[in-house]
Design an enzyme around this catalytic site. Sequence first.
Site, short mmCIF file in Angstrom:
data_model
loop_
_atom_site.label_atom_id
_atom_site.label_comp_id
_atom_site.label_asym_id
_atom_site.label_seq_id
_atom_site.Cartn_x
_atom_site.Cartn_y
_atom_site.Cartn_z
N CYS A 2 -9.78 -0.98 -8.66
CA CYS A 2 -10.83 -1.93 -8.34
C CYS A 2 -10.10 -2.55 -10.21
CB CYS A 2 -12.25 -1.45 -9.07
SG CYS A 2 -13.33 -0.50 -7.40
N ARG A 27 -3.49 -2.80 -8.52
CA ARG A 27 -4.40 -1.62 -9.22
C ARG A 27 -4.87 -1.71 -7.19
NH1 ARG A 27 -6.28 -0.50 -14.17
NH2 ARG A 27 -7.70 0.45 -13.00
N TRP A 78 -12.53 -1.98 -4.22
CA TRP A 78 -11.73 -0.80 -3.36
C TRP A 78 -12.63 -0.29 -2.91
CZ3 TRP A 78 -11.11 4.05 -2.31
CH2 TRP A 78 -9.53 4.51 -1.94
N ASN A 104 -16.62 -0.47 -11.58
CA ASN A 104 -15.26 0.07 -11.37
C ASN A 104 -16.85 1.37 -11.62
OD1 ASN A 104 -14.26 -1.42 -11.68
ND2 ASN A 104 -12.25 -1.01 -12.77
N GLY A 105 -16.13 2.12 -10.91
CA GLY A 105 -16.82 3.19 -10.57
C GLY A 105 -18.18 3.84 -8.94
N GLU A 486 8.73 13.93 -2.75
CA GLU A 486 8.66 12.64 -3.01
C GLU A 486 9.41 11.75 -2.52
OE1 GLU A 486 8.20 9.26 -6.25
OE2 GLU A 486 7.20 10.77 -5.56
N LYS A 490 7.60 8.54 -1.01
CA LYS A 490 7.56 6.95 -1.02
C LYS A 490 7.56 6.01 0.40
CE LYS A 490 7.43 6.41 -5.26
NZ LYS A 490 6.22 7.65 -5.77
N GLU A 493 4.71 5.37 1.76
CA GLU A 493 3.55 4.75 0.89
C GLU A 493 4.20 3.62 0.84
OE1 GLU A 493 2.18 6.64 -3.92
OE2 GLU A 493 4.10 6.30 -3.02
N HIS A 509 10.60 27.92 9.73
CA HIS A 509 9.16 28.07 10.49
C HIS A 509 8.04 27.26 11.08
CE1 HIS A 509 10.18 32.20 8.61
NE2 HIS A 509 10.72 31.31 7.21
N LYS A 608 -2.71 1.89 -7.96
CA LYS A 608 -2.48 2.27 -9.13
C LYS A 608 -2.92 3.22 -9.71
CE LYS A 608 1.29 2.29 -11.60
NZ LYS A 608 2.81 3.10 -10.38
#
Length: 613
Positions: A2, A27, A78, A104-105, A486, A490, A493, A509, A608
């Site tokens: 947001c 964001r 968002w 926001n929140g 990572e 990526k 994402e 395994h 973000k």
Amino acid sequence: MCGIIGYIGKNNAAPILLDGLRRMEYRGYDSAGIAVIGSGKILFEKRAGKIDILAQRLTSGSQVWNTESFCGISHSRWATHGEPTETNAHPHFDCTESLAVVHNGIIENYQGLKHFLDGQGHKFRSETDTEVIPHLIEEYARELPYEEAIVEALRHLHGTYGLIVISREHPEKLVAARLGSPLILGVTEENIFIASDVAALLPYTRDVIYLDDGEVVFAEAGRYKIVTLQNRLITKLAERVPYTLEQAEKSGYEHFMLKEIFEQPEAIRNSIRGRAIPDQGLVRLGGLYSHEAKLRQIKNLIIVSCGTSYYAGLVGKYLIEKLTGLPVSVDLASEFRYRDQELLPNSAAIFISQSGETADTLAALRECKRRGVLTLGLVNVVGSTIARETDAGVYNHIGPEISVASTKAFVSQLTILALLGVYLGRMRNLAVSNAREILVELTCLPDKIDEILGRADEARELAAIYNMYSNFLFLGRNVNYPIALEGALKLKEISYVHAEGCAAGEMKHGPIAMIGEDFPSVFLAPQDGVYNKNLSNMEEIKARRGKILVIATQGDDFIKRVANDVFYIPKTHEILTPFLSVVPLQLFAYYMGVLRGYDVDKPRNLAKSVTVE
């Protein structure tokens, strides 16, 4: 997550508010709206989808755009409570549309408040938790003056908020408040700006005030006052943002992500500058100086973070344990508070967050402070909440990171964790020769990353080869195991491709069951102490007709016997290989996303800075 911006001053508000939304697009959001005070009423537009949709409506005859106004608010949402629809988009209003709020929140007690307000005759239009705020202010304004009504309403909100209020009856006032969600006040002689992200303020001012929890701002053109929820007046001085608008622009790159990948050599240099003294094998971390005596006494270190920062913490565990002998645990911030764990008095906890506002990480920090643990911050954003609330810390000092997918912040975090390892190690048993070796090699890494970036076309060609696949397995051992995690993150994402990261030794395994001709593996196999074990794992995949892409050390021709494709990285100290091995994986994910036609700077459903739990 947001974005909000409010403005009051001497200029037309709508263009400033729209520009602020655009600068916070990275964001993450799914709808947007804007409201201004003009012609004696609140004018507004709200749209689901991209800000471009809102902008098109505004500039094609909207009263919001064509009416002179000097006060307004805007928001990119968002979705949490309620679907991403035009009705649920912000701003939200009271019954008579004389008050507008952006927020926001999460208001955790909104259902109880809504039930109370329903009983008082208030009518709700949306499914959001936010809408209770303007109605609650409206309710208290029946008996109290405007400013007092806002403060009284805030006292009844439970949860988190960064919010801004405007009123048709008080067009000369902009009111904002913070509790757990970032808000920044930007000031000039004639204008006041309030935003959730400093990026929205940079075109207009670099003089800012970071609000703390429980603070309320009453702003007029060029003037403001800050009070607490207990009506105590607070005096705060403006700080100077340490980077310019130009540093937050793309500088000719197609995407912020690519720009930030190419900024990584400089990010490492900036993270080292003034801190590493290679010839003496020493590290100076000024932000930790006042707690040096306590750091000499710690018996273990806890690293707490989320997402990419969590994987940086996993690398940090290997580095710090190797250099200090201290036991290091790494926790996901979102799980930290739910574990029944003993936090010993001689523990220190380091909280890693690019934004310094990550909600879960901040909650874990506060839990540690309540229990007497020495808290350290590793953040990029100066003045952020984590930076202010930790006992001590270290800044990345790498300038803004705009792309949702973190790259340069990650390598900067690795750099500072390596410096911290040497710093703590030299307090203990780390030999000066070993410390010198690490620090000298650390200063060589920027040039080695530049060499990798000079071969970015190779990563593009590999992405073109592998773009047809929808599943990947990333494998690594030892210090490169977190880089496998990572690399998989990526790819997920940016290109929305299913990818899993796995410790190579765990492959047998379970994960090997997925291997086949249509399920390629990406191996991190530099020439190090586990090289031969990685080769054995590759042979097992090759026997099952799995395609193999390897990140390997320059000069390793043998690897070509088992790999289908190889991307070479320069040789470095074994524990520093993650700094180099992650770069081709970043480029690979970037080009995979671009080839699939996605906006890699703003991947779907992601934000973000995650400022709600």
